[in-house]
Motif scaffolding. Structure first.
Motif, PDB file in Angstrom:
ATOM      1  N   TYR A  33     -22.414  -5.869   0.217  1.00  0.00           N
ATOM      2  CA  TYR A  33     -22.551  -4.588  -0.464  1.00  0.00           C
ATOM      3  C   TYR A  33     -23.887  -4.526  -1.199  1.00  0.00           C
ATOM      4  CZ  TYR A  33     -17.455  -5.020  -0.029  1.00  0.00           C
ATOM      5  OH  TYR A  33     -16.181  -5.219   0.444  1.00  0.00           O
ATOM      6  N   PHE A  45     -22.293   2.637  -6.002  1.00  0.00           N
ATOM      7  CA  PHE A  45     -22.189   2.059  -4.664  1.00  0.00           C
ATOM      8  C   PHE A  45     -23.226   2.692  -3.747  1.00  0.00           C
ATOM      9  CE2 PHE A  45     -20.259   0.461  -0.877  1.00  0.00           C
ATOM     10  CZ  PHE A  45     -20.212   1.503   0.038  1.00  0.00           C
ATOM     11  N   SER A  48     -21.767  -0.574   2.269  1.00  0.00           N
ATOM     12  CA  SER A  48     -21.042  -1.801   2.591  1.00  0.00           C
ATOM     13  C   SER A  48     -21.313  -2.144   4.060  1.00  0.00           C
ATOM     14  CB  SER A  48     -19.541  -1.649   2.334  1.00  0.00           C
ATOM     15  OG  SER A  48     -19.018  -0.561   3.062  1.00  0.00           O
ATOM     16  N   ARG A  98     -11.216  -8.199   3.756  1.00  0.00           N
ATOM     17  CA  ARG A  98     -10.527  -7.050   3.189  1.00  0.00           C
ATOM     18  C   ARG A  98      -9.300  -6.771   4.036  1.00  0.00           C
ATOM     19  NH1 ARG A  98     -14.269  -1.910   5.096  1.00  0.00           N
ATOM     20  NH2 ARG A  98     -13.748  -2.059   7.289  1.00  0.00           N
ATOM     21  N   GLY A  99      -8.498  -5.891   3.584  1.00  0.00           N
ATOM     22  CA  GLY A  99      -7.340  -5.466   4.356  1.00  0.00           C
ATOM     23  C   GLY A  99      -6.079  -6.204   4.006  1.00  0.00           C
ATOM     24  N   ARG A 100      -6.203  -7.268   3.240  1.00  0.00           N
ATOM     25  CA  ARG A 100      -4.986  -7.981   2.819  1.00  0.00           C
ATOM     26  C   ARG A 100      -5.017  -8.093   1.300  1.00  0.00           C
ATOM     27  NH1 ARG A 100      -4.853 -13.104   7.033  1.00  0.00           N
ATOM     28  NH2 ARG A 100      -4.858 -11.878   8.934  1.00  0.00           N
ATOM     29  N   GLY A 101      -5.010  -6.937   0.673  1.00  0.00           N
ATOM     30  CA  GLY A 101      -5.170  -6.971  -0.773  1.00  0.00           C
ATOM     31  C   GLY A 101      -6.641  -7.125  -1.094  1.00  0.00           C
ATOM     32  N   TYR A 102      -6.917  -7.144  -2.347  1.00  0.00           N
ATOM     33  CA  TYR A 102      -8.323  -7.133  -2.735  1.00  0.00           C
ATOM     34  C   TYR A 102      -8.911  -8.525  -2.729  1.00  0.00           C
ATOM     35  CZ  TYR A 102     -12.603  -5.950  -5.000  1.00  0.00           C
ATOM     36  OH  TYR A 102     -13.924  -5.766  -5.264  1.00  0.00           O
ATOM     37  N   ASN A 103     -10.120  -8.609  -2.244  1.00  0.00           N
ATOM     38  CA  ASN A 103     -10.869  -9.852  -2.345  1.00  0.00           C
ATOM     39  C   ASN A 103     -12.094  -9.596  -3.197  1.00  0.00           C
ATOM     40  OD1 ASN A 103      -9.508 -11.879  -0.457  1.00  0.00           O
ATOM     41  ND2 ASN A 103      -9.528  -9.956   0.662  1.00  0.00           N
ATOM     42  N   GLU A 104     -12.207 -10.383  -4.232  1.00  0.00           N
ATOM     43  CA  GLU A 104     -13.198 -10.122  -5.267  1.00  0.00           C
ATOM     44  C   GLU A 104     -14.609 -10.074  -4.730  1.00  0.00           C
ATOM     45  OE1 GLU A 104     -13.057 -12.868  -8.491  1.00  0.00           O
ATOM     46  OE2 GLU A 104     -15.049 -12.301  -9.176  1.00  0.00           O
ATOM     47  N   GLN A 105     -15.348  -9.108  -5.216  1.00  0.00           N
ATOM     48  CA  GLN A 105     -16.769  -9.036  -4.900  1.00  0.00           C
ATOM     49  C   GLN A 105     -17.532  -9.867  -5.934  1.00  0.00           C
ATOM     50  OE1 GLN A 105     -18.274  -5.019  -4.320  1.00  0.00           O
ATOM     51  NE2 GLN A 105     -16.343  -4.422  -3.360  1.00  0.00           N
ATOM     52  N   PHE A 107     -21.068 -10.682  -7.508  1.00  0.00           N
ATOM     53  CA  PHE A 107     -22.343  -9.997  -7.658  1.00  0.00           C
ATOM     54  C   PHE A 107     -23.485 -10.985  -7.853  1.00  0.00           C
ATOM     55  CE2 PHE A 107     -21.652  -5.436  -7.914  1.00  0.00           C
ATOM     56  CZ  PHE A 107     -20.274  -5.362  -8.029  1.00  0.00           C
TER      57      PHE A 107
ATOM     58  N   TYR B  33      -6.959  -1.325  -7.340  1.00  0.00           N
ATOM     59  CA  TYR B  33      -7.272  -2.396  -8.280  1.00  0.00           C
ATOM     60  C   TYR B  33      -8.174  -1.849  -9.387  1.00  0.00           C
ATOM     61  CZ  TYR B  33      -5.343  -5.765  -5.031  1.00  0.00           C
ATOM     62  OH  TYR B  33      -4.484  -6.464  -4.217  1.00  0.00           O
ATOM     63  N   SER B  97      -7.465  -0.381  -1.873  1.00  0.00           N
ATOM     64  CA  SER B  97      -6.951  -1.614  -1.301  1.00  0.00           C
ATOM     65  C   SER B  97      -6.384  -1.352   0.075  1.00  0.00           C
ATOM     66  CB  SER B  97      -5.860  -2.176  -2.211  1.00  0.00           C
ATOM     67  OG  SER B  97      -5.239  -3.286  -1.623  1.00  0.00           O
ATOM     68  N   GLU B 102     -13.761  -1.252   0.325  1.00  0.00           N
ATOM     69  CA  GLU B 102     -13.503  -1.985  -0.902  1.00  0.00           C
ATOM     70  C   GLU B 102     -14.516  -1.652  -1.979  1.00  0.00           C
ATOM     71  OE1 GLU B 102     -10.249  -3.911   0.835  1.00  0.00           O
ATOM     72  OE2 GLU B 102     -10.911  -3.831  -1.238  1.00  0.00           O
TER      73      GLU B 102
END
Lengths: 116, 116
Positions: A33, A45, A48, A98-105, A107, B33, B97, B102
């Motif tokens: 991102y 934003f 992505s 992604r796609g299975r709940g949030y995955n932290e970005q 930075f 989230y 989510s 994302e």
């Protein structure tokens, strides 16, 4: 601990010049991102990127902007012909999936771009 | 469309005071989230907390606590016994989510100054 890195930390350029901002995401991450923060304003934003293509972009991300993953490690943001209003802090971020709940970005520290 | 509102733009307190930072969000998603990030004067974005929309339990981490209330679409952040090192800009953010982008949508931020 793995981290996202960005170079340079500060870039000064003349209006109309092309700039390339570089990011090295965390090595096993797949989603990348770019965000922008004009001084004193909120983080916005831009774009992505997944599987070598743009997955989403904002209205800010016009034809002057492009992104690329030229090799297995770098992720770049190019601004073709900079304008004064492109002056901002640019943050790169990456996440695992992604796609299975949030995955932290995660930075990076940011690149401050100053357009004169 | 997603939106995050941080109505307070700037707060100044004296050390050891408690301070609450407000965040109100809008989204049509049922799964989402919420985040808080800290941006110290050095400029980087420091992740503080992530909550998913199904977990309304309040959370405490040291001097930090978060109050998530789905009924009022709020995710407020309280710093207890503030310290000078807490001086920073704090951003609330929202993300979709599962199956969507994302991207993080940030509020405008709230500048906290803690005076000795």
């Amino acid at each position: 601990e793995p981290e996202v890195t960005q170079t340079p930390s500060h870039q000064v350029t003349q209006m109309g010049q092309e700039v390339i901002l570089r990011c090295v995401p965390i090595s096993n991450h797949l989603y990348f991102y770019w965000y922008r923060q004009i001084l004193g304003q909120k983080v916005e934003f831009l774009v992505s990127f997944y599987n070598n293509e743009i997955s989403e972009k904002s209205e800010i991300f016009d034809d002057q902007f492009s992104v690329e993953r030229p090799d297995g490690s770098n992720f770049t943001l190019k601004i073709r012909s900079t304008k004064l209003e492109d002056s901002a802090m640019y943050f790169c971020a990456s996440s695992t999936n992604r796609g299975r709940g949030y995955n932290e970005q995660f930075f990076g520290p940011g690149t401050r771009l100053t357009v004169l | 469309a997603q939106k995050v509102t941080q109505a307070q733009t700037e707060i100044s307190v004296v050390e050891k005071e408690d301070v609450t930072l407000d965040c109100v969000y809008e989204t049509r998603d049922t799964t989402y989230y919420l985040f808080w990030y800290k941006q110290p004067p050095s400029g980087e974005l420091v992740f503080l907390i992530r909550r998913n929309s199904f977990d309304e339990q309040n959370e405490i981490s040291g001097r930090y606590s978060w109050n998530f209330q789905k009924s009022t679409s709020s995710f407020n952040f309280t710093i207890t016994a503030s310290q000078v090192v807490d001086s920073a800009v704090y951003f609330c953010a929202l993300s979709r989510s599962q199956g969507g982008s994302e991207k993080l949508v940030f509020g405008k931020g709230m500048k906290l100054t803690v005076n000795p």
